[in-house]
Design an enzyme around this catalytic site. Structure first.
Site, PDB file in Angstrom:
ATOM      1  N   HIS A  24      20.963   2.193  11.925  1.00  0.00           N
ATOM      2  CA  HIS A  24      20.264   1.089  11.271  1.00  0.00           C
ATOM      3  C   HIS A  24      19.067   1.605  10.479  1.00  0.00           C
ATOM      4  O   HIS A  24      18.600   0.969   9.549  1.00  0.00           O
ATOM      5  CB  HIS A  24      19.746   0.091  12.309  1.00  0.00           C
ATOM      6  CG  HIS A  24      20.804  -0.805  12.868  1.00  0.00           C
ATOM      7  ND1 HIS A  24      21.848  -0.337  13.614  1.00  0.00           N
ATOM      8  CD2 HIS A  24      20.978  -2.145  12.768  1.00  0.00           C
ATOM      9  CE1 HIS A  24      22.614  -1.362  13.963  1.00  0.00           C
ATOM     10  NE2 HIS A  24      22.108  -2.466  13.455  1.00  0.00           N
ATOM     11  N   SER A  25      18.565   2.753  10.903  1.00  0.00           N
ATOM     12  CA  SER A  25      17.355   3.297  10.295  1.00  0.00           C
ATOM     13  C   SER A  25      17.664   4.568   9.512  1.00  0.00           C
ATOM     14  O   SER A  25      18.267   5.503  10.037  1.00  0.00           O
ATOM     15  CB  SER A  25      16.343   3.590  11.417  1.00  0.00           C
ATOM     16  OG  SER A  25      15.452   4.603  11.025  1.00  0.00           O
TER      17      SER A  25
END
Lengths: 130, 206
Positions: free
Chosen positions: A9-10
């Site tokens: 997600h990052s």
């Protein structure tokens, strides 16, 4: 040589894991980070992942590592969208940090896709405190 | 002049935007507090990218799905993305749809969500609204109802589905980490799915 795609997600997590793995497998240049969204926000993007898999494939296949939740769903979506392109791509069911490090080391010594997945999935049982 | 399908999807985008905070608040209770923000970001991009004057319903739904895939960010990106793309396959090349077509589109969308999310009914997801809505819809159409009448009954079932999600624990998605503590809260996905059906109904009623 087998390629590796890191899905998180990052963007920072994906890039960070890549850096960490390259410390162990410095001659290997098959790791592609597909973290975050195009605009830099937190999230996963199946199209970005699909493009990373295409880039990572040098003919011997690609192993994908995902973090949680949509990290896996988006990776599965990306793989479905590549159907028919003849890329041998699989998701490893392994912890993302340990799994990528082991996979990078295995890939750098020329292991095939199945062996890389087998070895990286063994990291599920690694104890951190003995 | 914009096409009917563009206007319909733009109406969905409006409703998602209006309910951004509501959906995010629901997700804060049992998830990662991003459902409304993510969906609004996705539909904002859809509005930008969707050709205004193309009347091809299949093409518009496919474009909507592809855009959601790469702009939503959470699991609802691939889930809604697949739903729109698979419904779009049923409507490929069509500029008008019948009551039967709409049923087939709903069926394809649900099958796509189930395949992608590996979920069943009763797991506190959007399927708890969509599946009962689809079942009622096809029953009504089989009994001779037109699209709007059948969709009206389907929306009623979808709302009941939201209420049902309050009574069960989540076993899929981020809410599953909360186990028993997820009981009592309505599912944000079931809510956004119901809002979507209600908006289509409202649009068709004019």
């Amino acid at each position: 040589m087998v390629g590796i795609v890191i899905v998180s997600h990052s963007a920072k997590i994906a890039e960070g894991i890549k850096d960490l793995a390259l410390q162990m497998a410095h001659d290997y240049d098959g790791i592609y980070a597909a973290g975050g969204m195009e605009d830099g926000s937190i999230g996963t993007d199946a199209v970005r992942i699909m493009n990373a898999i295409r880039e990572a494939d040098k003919g011997d296949g690609v192993v994908v590592f995902g973090d949680l939740g949509s990290g896996i769903i988006s990776a599965e979506m990306a793989i479905d969208m590549l159907d028919g392109e003849g890329i041998n791509v699989k998701i490893a069911d392994a912890p993302i940090v340990e799994g990528v490090i082991v996979a990078a080391v295995e890939a750098s010594i020329g292991s095939d896709l199945n062996r890389i997945i087998e070895e990286s999935e063994k990291t599920r049982d690694f104890r951190k405190i003995q | 002049m914009s096409s009917r399908i563009y206007d319909c999807i733009a109406a969905i985008a409006d409703v998602i935007e209006e309910n951004k905070d509501f959906l995010t608040d629901l997700d804060r209770e049992i998830g990662d507090a991003d459902h409304g923000v993510n969906m609004a970001r996705g539909f904002h991009a859809v509005r930008e990218k969707l050709p205004k004057d193309d009347p091809d319903i299949g093409a518009a739904l496919k474009k909507t799905g592809m855009t959601l895939l790469s702009t939503v960010g959470g699991a609802s990106g691939p889930l809604y993305g697949t739903a729109y793309m698979d419904a779009g396959k049923v409507a490929a090349g069509k500029t008008e749809i019948t009551a039967e077509d709409f049923g087939e589109m709903l069926k394809a969308a649900i099958a796509g969500i189930q395949k992608r999310g590996k979920a069943e009914r009763g797991e506190k997801t959007m399927l708890d609204s969509l599946i009962p809505a689809y079942e009622t819809y096809t029953e009504k159409v089989a009994g001779g109802a037109d699209l709007v009448t059948a969709l009206e009954a389907a929306c009623e079932e979808a709302r009941k589905g939201i209420e049902f999600t309050k009574t069960i624990r989540a076993t899929k998605g981020r809410a599953s980490y909360l186990a028993e503590r997820s009981i009592g809260h309505q599912d944000p996905g079931a809510t956004s799915a119901t809002l979507t059906l209600e908006t289509i109904l409202k649009f068709l009623k004019g």
